[in-house]
Design a protein around this motif. Structure first.
Motif, mmCIF file in Angstrom:
data_model
loop_
_atom_site.group_PDB
_atom_site.id
_atom_site.type_symbol
_atom_site.label_atom_id
_atom_site.label_comp_id
_atom_site.label_asym_id
_atom_site.label_seq_id
_atom_site.Cartn_x
_atom_site.Cartn_y
_atom_site.Cartn_z
ATOM 1 N N PRO A 166 44.699 31.400 35.245
ATOM 2 C CA PRO A 166 43.278 31.261 34.908
ATOM 3 C C PRO A 166 42.999 30.017 34.070
ATOM 4 C CG PRO A 166 44.289 32.967 33.571
ATOM 5 C CD PRO A 166 45.307 32.580 34.595
ATOM 6 N N PHE A 167 41.777 29.525 34.178
ATOM 7 C CA PHE A 167 41.394 28.285 33.513
ATOM 8 C C PHE A 167 41.337 28.480 32.010
ATOM 9 C CE2 PHE A 167 38.332 24.943 32.277
ATOM 10 C CZ PHE A 167 38.941 23.848 32.886
ATOM 11 N N LYS B 228 48.764 36.586 46.711
ATOM 12 C CA LYS B 228 47.775 36.054 45.772
ATOM 13 C C LYS B 228 48.265 34.731 45.164
ATOM 14 C CE LYS B 228 45.724 40.516 44.530
ATOM 15 N NZ LYS B 228 45.273 41.357 43.416
ATOM 16 N N ASN B 229 48.367 34.636 43.827
ATOM 17 C CA ASN B 229 48.752 33.374 43.187
ATOM 18 C C ASN B 229 50.233 33.289 42.843
ATOM 19 O OD1 ASN B 229 46.206 32.289 43.277
ATOM 20 N ND2 ASN B 229 45.673 32.771 41.167
ATOM 21 N N ASP C 23 44.682 40.095 39.329
ATOM 22 C CA ASP C 23 43.567 39.182 39.567
ATOM 23 C C ASP C 23 43.000 39.424 40.966
ATOM 24 O OD1 ASP C 23 43.676 37.909 37.101
ATOM 25 O OD2 ASP C 23 45.167 36.459 37.777
ATOM 26 N N PHE C 24 41.783 38.963 41.189
ATOM 27 C CA PHE C 24 41.079 39.182 42.460
ATOM 28 C C PHE C 24 41.075 40.677 42.816
ATOM 29 C CE2 PHE C 24 43.062 34.993 42.489
ATOM 30 C CZ PHE C 24 41.982 34.171 42.730
ATOM 31 N N PRO C 25 40.576 41.517 41.903
ATOM 32 C CA PRO C 25 40.686 42.974 42.083
ATOM 33 C C PRO C 25 40.000 43.506 43.334
ATOM 34 C CG PRO C 25 39.136 42.444 40.313
ATOM 35 C CD PRO C 25 39.854 41.175 40.654
ATOM 36 N N PRO D 106 35.246 31.037 38.169
ATOM 37 C CA PRO D 106 36.617 31.580 38.139
ATOM 38 C C PRO D 106 37.196 31.927 39.513
ATOM 39 C CG PRO D 106 35.078 33.301 37.558
ATOM 40 C CD PRO D 106 34.255 32.050 37.748
ATOM 41 N N HIS D 107 37.265 30.941 40.402
ATOM 42 C CA HIS D 107 37.883 31.117 41.726
ATOM 43 C C HIS D 107 37.209 32.259 42.489
ATOM 44 C CE1 HIS D 107 41.895 30.241 43.973
ATOM 45 N NE2 HIS D 107 40.964 30.608 44.834
ATOM 46 N N VAL D 108 35.894 32.141 42.629
ATOM 47 C CA VAL D 108 35.123 33.204 43.270
ATOM 48 C C VAL D 108 34.365 32.737 44.507
ATOM 49 C CG1 VAL D 108 34.845 34.601 41.184
ATOM 50 C CG2 VAL D 108 33.188 32.781 41.688
#
Length: 340
Positions: A286-287, A59-60, A18-20, A303-305
């Protein structure tokens, strides 16, 4: 001083895909430094490979004591941003591992999040979802929206993001209320934005302490959450807070999903007390695209951006890369903020 790694390869681990842009920008920045290796590992595989790395961008992923115990060569756990609530800092400290965040003020991260808050606010006021429905139904001149001009905005958490948001809200002709744990370290200098040396509070009209948030929520048309997530703030947007808001007021969250109590938010959306919700962060990520909260036309989600912009991520990638280079050279780390 950082421990000198000599001629060894400094190995940097990014947890999950995620968050590439975080690892892509970092790899691009480090492509001329062969003594730094950047790997991206699926979350489920991190425990099996963690012992091979010197720096970890979490990250998460939750780093509890059991996972930290596997980090035999780890010198630094850091976040690609500011949120380190998932790291057991005491366990890391006992293992001799430093923990750090990247301050948002100097990277453009705070500015990016502030812009997203304004995007959300305007989207709710102008009824973005209903406009899209009107387009599909070939309707013109509806829905009827509201202007931001003349509104009162309550910024919960007047840190780096809150300051950048207040600066950008000023030209809209709004009244701004801000809350902060302590105002004693602030200086009144509107041209000076270095948080470590004091920050200006003259972008806002009214300063509020945290214990008064329910009282001042009743004065706001829009509440924007910019709080850090910790034991004191988790679930702080709950039934007592939401019931104290004006009927029809809007709620925007660009901090962490855990700030909002899900059941309370859902209840007040359904009752109509809450006039709209916009969130860039969710209770679980993710949601879930099938979450029942999305049935409401006055809910916006991304989306968390909020902080994911070219400028912000490029700046933070440079900091991660520089830290890896500094570790290799045995020099002092710069650009990061240690918490232990």
């Amino acid at each position: 001083m950082a421990e000198n790694a000599g001629n060894h390869i400094i190995r940097v681990l990014f947890c999950g895909h995620d968050f590439p842009a975080s690892h892509n920008y970092t790899r691009e920045y480090l492509q001329e430094y062969p003594f730094v290796q950047v790997d991206v590992v699926p979350l489920e595989d991190v425990p099996d490979v963690l012992e091979n790395y010197h720096i970890c961008v979490v990250k998460n992923l939750k780093f509890d004591s059991a996972l930290i115990s596997r980090a035999k060569q780890m010198k630094l756990l850091m976040q690609f941003g500011v949120g380190i609530e998932g790291i057991d800092i005491d366990a890391a400290t006992k293992s001799g591992i430093r923990v750090a965040r990247i301050p948002s003020g100097a990277t453009g991260n705070a500015a990016s999040c502030a812009e997203m808050a304004i995007f959300f606010t305007l989207g709710l006021l102008r009824k973005q979802n209903e406009m899209q429905i009107a387009v599909k139904q070939r309707k013109l001149g509806e829905p009827t929206g509201q202007t931001l001009f003349g509104k009162t905005v309550f910024i919960l958490g007047y840190g780096n993001i809150g300051i950048e948001l207040a600066k950008r809200l000023r030209p809209f002709g709004v009244k701004i209320i801000g809350t902060k744990r302590s105002w004693t370290s602030y200086v009144k200098n509107s041209h000076h934005l270095d948080v470590q040396n004091g920050v200006p509070d003259d972008f806002i009209d009214e300063k509020v302490n945290h214990e008064d948030i329910h009282k001042f929520a009743s004065k706001a048309d829009i509440v924007v959450c910019c709080l850090c997530l910790n034991s004191e703030t988790v679930g702080i947007i709950n039934r007592p807070f939401l019931s104290s808001m004006r009927k029809g007021a809007l709620l925007v969250n660009i901090s962490r999903g855990g700030i909002l109590d899900y059941e309370s938010v859902y209840h007040y959306l359904e009752s109509g007390q809450l006039g709209g919700l916009a969130i860039d962060v969710a209770w679980t990520e993710p949601f879930n695209p099938d979450d029942p909260i999305l049935k409401f036309k006055n809910v916006l989600i991304t989306p968390h951006v909020a902080g994911v912009t070219e400028g912000s991520y490029g700046s933070m990638a440079k900091i991660v890369g520089d830290v890896a280079i500094q570790m290799h050279e045995g020099t002092t780390f710069t650009g990061i903020e240690f918490v232990n």
